[in-house]
Design a protein around this motif. Structure first.
Motif, PDB file in Angstrom:
ATOM      1  N   ALA A 198       0.816  -1.227   0.000  1.00  0.00           N
ATOM      2  CA  ALA A 198       0.000   0.000   0.000  1.00  0.00           C
ATOM      3  C   ALA A 198       0.843   1.267   0.000  1.00  0.00           C
ATOM      4  O   ALA A 198       0.440   2.280  -0.560  1.00  0.00           O
ATOM      5  CB  ALA A 198      -0.944   0.001   1.208  1.00  0.00           C
ATOM      6  N   ASN A 199       1.995   1.206   0.626  1.00  0.00           N
ATOM      7  CA  ASN A 199       2.778   2.427   0.836  1.00  0.00           C
ATOM      8  C   ASN A 199       4.265   2.106   0.722  1.00  0.00           C
ATOM      9  O   ASN A 199       4.704   1.045   1.189  1.00  0.00           O
ATOM     10  CB  ASN A 199       2.428   2.982   2.229  1.00  0.00           C
ATOM     11  N   ARG A 200       5.025   3.013   0.158  1.00  0.00           N
ATOM     12  CA  ARG A 200       6.457   2.752  -0.073  1.00  0.00           C
ATOM     13  C   ARG A 200       7.255   2.515   1.206  1.00  0.00           C
ATOM     14  O   ARG A 200       8.242   1.806   1.220  1.00  0.00           O
ATOM     15  CB  ARG A 200       7.075   3.967  -0.786  1.00  0.00           C
ATOM     16  N   GLU A 201       6.840   3.169   2.291  1.00  0.00           N
ATOM     17  CA  GLU A 201       7.643   3.074   3.519  1.00  0.00           C
ATOM     18  C   GLU A 201       7.206   1.956   4.443  1.00  0.00           C
ATOM     19  O   GLU A 201       7.912   1.611   5.391  1.00  0.00           O
ATOM     20  CB  GLU A 201       7.545   4.382   4.304  1.00  0.00           C
ATOM     21  N   ALA A 202       6.021   1.402   4.190  1.00  0.00           N
ATOM     22  CA  ALA A 202       5.369   0.539   5.171  1.00  0.00           C
ATOM     23  C   ALA A 202       6.245  -0.608   5.666  1.00  0.00           C
ATOM     24  O   ALA A 202       6.179  -1.004   6.825  1.00  0.00           O
ATOM     25  CB  ALA A 202       4.076  -0.012   4.586  1.00  0.00           C
ATOM     26  N   PHE A 203       7.103  -1.167   4.791  1.00  0.00           N
ATOM     27  CA  PHE A 203       7.884  -2.358   5.158  1.00  0.00           C
ATOM     28  C   PHE A 203       9.057  -2.042   6.079  1.00  0.00           C
ATOM     29  O   PHE A 203       9.668  -2.946   6.654  1.00  0.00           O
ATOM     30  CB  PHE A 203       8.418  -3.043   3.890  1.00  0.00           C
ATOM     31  N   GLN A 204       9.392  -0.763   6.222  1.00  0.00           N
ATOM     32  CA  GLN A 204      10.577  -0.415   7.014  1.00  0.00           C
ATOM     33  C   GLN A 204      10.358  -0.768   8.479  1.00  0.00           C
ATOM     34  O   GLN A 204       9.232  -0.751   8.977  1.00  0.00           O
ATOM     35  CB  GLN A 204      10.890   1.068   6.834  1.00  0.00           C
ATOM     36  N   VAL A 205      11.458  -1.085   9.144  1.00  0.00           N
ATOM     37  CA  VAL A 205      11.351  -1.676  10.478  1.00  0.00           C
ATOM     38  C   VAL A 205      11.943  -0.724  11.519  1.00  0.00           C
ATOM     39  O   VAL A 205      13.017  -0.163  11.316  1.00  0.00           O
ATOM     40  CB  VAL A 205      12.099  -3.036  10.464  1.00  0.00           C
ATOM     41  N   PRO A 457      -0.911   6.506   4.078  1.00  0.00           N
ATOM     42  CA  PRO A 457      -1.743   6.671   2.874  1.00  0.00           C
ATOM     43  C   PRO A 457      -1.477   5.575   1.848  1.00  0.00           C
ATOM     44  O   PRO A 457      -0.330   5.149   1.671  1.00  0.00           O
ATOM     45  CB  PRO A 457      -1.337   8.044   2.336  1.00  0.00           C
ATOM     46  N   THR A 458      -2.549   5.123   1.208  1.00  0.00           N
ATOM     47  CA  THR A 458      -2.405   4.084   0.175  1.00  0.00           C
ATOM     48  C   THR A 458      -2.073   4.752  -1.153  1.00  0.00           C
ATOM     49  O   THR A 458      -2.768   5.681  -1.580  1.00  0.00           O
ATOM     50  CB  THR A 458      -3.731   3.290   0.047  1.00  0.00           C
ATOM     51  N   ALA A 459      -1.028   4.252  -1.791  1.00  0.00           N
ATOM     52  CA  ALA A 459      -0.603   4.835  -3.069  1.00  0.00           C
ATOM     53  C   ALA A 459      -1.703   4.649  -4.118  1.00  0.00           C
ATOM     54  O   ALA A 459      -2.415   3.642  -4.113  1.00  0.00           O
ATOM     55  CB  ALA A 459       0.692   4.171  -3.537  1.00  0.00           C
ATOM     56  N   ARG A 460      -1.801   5.636  -5.020  1.00  0.00           N
ATOM     57  CA  ARG A 460      -2.870   5.611  -6.030  1.00  0.00           C
ATOM     58  C   ARG A 460      -2.817   4.356  -6.885  1.00  0.00           C
ATOM     59  O   ARG A 460      -3.827   3.711  -7.150  1.00  0.00           O
ATOM     60  CB  ARG A 460      -2.764   6.840  -6.923  1.00  0.00           C
ATOM     61  N   PHE A 466      -5.372  -2.987  -6.949  1.00  0.00           N
ATOM     62  CA  PHE A 466      -5.910  -3.986  -6.019  1.00  0.00           C
ATOM     63  C   PHE A 466      -7.271  -3.621  -5.444  1.00  0.00           C
ATOM     64  O   PHE A 466      -7.802  -4.335  -4.585  1.00  0.00           O
ATOM     65  CB  PHE A 466      -4.930  -4.198  -4.843  1.00  0.00           C
ATOM     66  N   GLY A 467      -7.801  -2.484  -5.827  1.00  0.00           N
ATOM     67  CA  GLY A 467      -9.100  -2.078  -5.293  1.00  0.00           C
ATOM     68  C   GLY A 467      -9.036  -1.807  -3.800  1.00  0.00           C
ATOM     69  O   GLY A 467      -9.983  -2.101  -3.067  1.00  0.00           O
ATOM     70  N   LEU A 468      -7.922  -1.242  -3.339  1.00  0.00           N
ATOM     71  CA  LEU A 468      -7.766  -1.014  -1.889  1.00  0.00           C
ATOM     72  C   LEU A 468      -8.523   0.233  -1.437  1.00  0.00           C
ATOM     73  O   LEU A 468      -8.696   1.165  -2.187  1.00  0.00           O
ATOM     74  CB  LEU A 468      -6.275  -0.862  -1.537  1.00  0.00           C
TER      75      LEU A 468
END
Ligand SMILES: Cc1cc2nc3c(=O)[nH]c(=O)nc-3n(C[C@H](O)[C@H](O)[C@H](O)COP(=O)(O)OP(=O)(O)OC[C@H]3O[C@@H](n4cnc5c(N)ncnc54)[C@H](O)[C@@H]3O)c2cc1C
Length: 468
Positions: A198-205, A457-460, A466-468
């Motif tokens: 959903a977001n570019r940063e989300a996976f960062q830990v 925020p979910t990327a466009r 994915f219809g998110l």
């Protein structure tokens, strides 16, 4: 003794109880918190290692950037500076090579990790492409997800045994704390959507840079006390019953009873069922909570005679060891020449079944193969800490049993990572539940009361695909 009107009693000082306390205190409400142990923080805590004199976390905890409410909790209580964000994740494959997972500059979510995934040389090209197609398919599924395990679905998608072991398991085991064959497809989808697509940063830990006992056991209670909250440790609440007047009588471990009009029970599921047993006739769901299964997580603490690696973390793929951390304790000079590392193993059923010296030898061998440059290193000492019910097991169908924080009984709310937050057992789920429980006790929606913080925020493009 009757509490002054308005005081809320919180039972349990883990992250859920602490988050509820923070939300209420910030809304100007008097709060009294009871915690059975001498230290707050619950499952996110540490022990004093007598050899080094260091506080060591029972198990390394990390957050992800998508854990927005946990981040909010840390911001409000002044802890944000105590975490270091890892924006590149270092994977070590069974081929002995290192693969860095990073967002490619200029690529929007959900494409940002594709180049890193396509480079994973320990999967065949067909396996890589097939895994990427399956992730996309999973993200586009919006119903029927909670009826099967992710393992079953992945086999239906013809994912190879290597892909299961080397792609799906490393992501899902640590995020869900459960094996592919036991975890619900619904929660697996959540991990991929919220954590990676959903977001570019989300996976960062986000990795804590101080012992958990200092963060949640000292700094947060100090923050609460400074704002007038009463925090009582070493005092268990044995049972809670309703009085004829509609308030609640708490039976404390020291034989004293306490009465309050508003109570938040922020305990793990079995404890909550036990303490609330006297109200189970009025709230029959309480009896079901005992049926929730737990899943184990192990921290394998290793002290070597020389450095293993300078990397702050590593993900080991296809091995018993899953994540390696190098927490910054003292220097080897202050810790007797020892170099400390911690291996985390989620859903550690296999480790549990093994003879412990064999398991430690296997893990050390895996680390030596991943970091051959460490040379001839020797293990000086070790300790395995397994929490058997570290998190609730996210089995298919579990959502029917996860209760809302808002109870059917006036003035009573519940919190805990296992309550209905939509999240697996995590710090984020615990904080969400605490915020929601505090809100549930308000008779009317209160704009001053802490609400849940928005997701990233979910990327466009992710929304479109994915219809998110
Ligand atoms: C080994 C391990 C590793 C983990 N790793 C991660 C991770 O990396 N990232 C992540 O997000 N999450 C992780 N988790 C999950 C995370 O720790 C939990 O989701 C979270 O801490 C749960 O908080 P809680 O407040 O809901 O419950 P708890 O932390 O269990 O808090 C409940 C509190 O109630 C107290 N209590 C119990 N009985 C009574 C009583 N009768 N009266 C008063 N008090 C009582 C307990 O002592 C405890 O302090 C991990 C958990 C474990 C065990």
């Amino acid at each position: 003794m009757t509490e002054p009107r308005g005081r809320t009693i919180i039972v349990g000082g883990g992250l859920a109880g602490l988050a509820a306390a923070v939300a209420l205190v910030e809304a100007g409400e008097p709060v009294e918190l009871f915690e059975a142990r001498r230290r707050l923080g619950g499952r996110a805590s540490s022990w004093l290692d007598p050899s080094s004199g260091e506080m060591i976390d029972f198990c390394q905890h990390v957050g992800m950037a998508c854990c927005t409410n946990f981040a909010d909790f840390c911001r409000r209580t002044g802890l944000s500076g105590s975490f270091r964000r890892a924006s590149v994740l270092h994977f070590f494959g069974p081929d002995g090579r290192r693969y860095d997972l990073r967002a490619t500059p200029g690529l929007p979510a959900p494409l940002h990790l594709l180049p890193s995934l396509l480079r994973l040389g320990y999967l065949s090209l067909t396996e890589r492409l097939s895994a990427i197609v399956a992730v996309g398919k999973l993200a586009r599924m919006h119903s029927g997800l909670d009826a099967m395990s992710v393992g079953q679905w992945l086999r239906e998608q013809r994912q190879s045994p290597a892909a299961l072991e080397r792609f799906w398991a490393p992501v899902l085991l640590s995020a869900l704390g459960e094996t592919l064959d036991k975890a619900s497809l619904k929660y697996a989808r959540k991990v991929f959507v919220d954590g990676f697509l959903a977001n570019r940063e989300a996976f960062q830990v986000d990795v804590p840079q101080a012992p958990l006992s200092e963060l949640f056991g000292e700094l947060v209670p100090a923050w609460l006390r400074e704002r007038g909250a009463m925090v009582q440790t070493g005092l268990a609440v044995r049972s809670i019953r309703r009085t004829g007047a509609g308030s609640y009588e708490l039976n404390l471990g020291d034989g004293v009873t306490r009465e309050a009009e508003r109570v938040i029970v922020a305990l793990p599921w079995r404890k909550a069922a036990e303490v609330l047993a006297p109200v189970a006739d009025a709230w029959p769901a309480v009896r079901q909570w005992r049926t929730i299964d737990g899943s184990p997580i192990s921290g394998v603490h290793l002290w070597f005679d020389r450095p293993l690696t300078d990397l702050p973390h590593a993900v080991l793929v296809g091995t018993l060891a899953q994540w390696l951390f190098r927490p910054e304790l003292g220097t080897p000079q202050t810790t007797g020449g020892e170099h400390y590392y911690q291996v985390v193993i989620s859903a550690s059923y296999d480790l549990e079944a093994m003879d412990k010296p064999t398991a430690v030898a296997q893990i050390v061998g895996e680390l030596q193969r991943a970091f051959p440059q460490a040379g001839d290193l020797h293990l000086l000492r070790h300790r395995i800490v397994t929490e058997r019910e570290a998190v609730f097991s996210v089995r298919p169908g579990l959502d029917v049993v996860r209760p809302s924080q808002r109870s059917p009984l006036p003035g009573l709310a519940i919190a805990g990572d296992w309550t209905a937050t939509g999240w697996p057992g995590t710090l984020e789920s615990a904080v969400r539940s605490g915020y929601l429980a505090a809100q549930a006790l308000r008779r009317v929606e209160d704009p001053d009361m802490r609400q849940l913080v928005s997701d990233l925020p979910t990327a466009r493009l992710a929304r479109l695909l994915f219809g998110l």
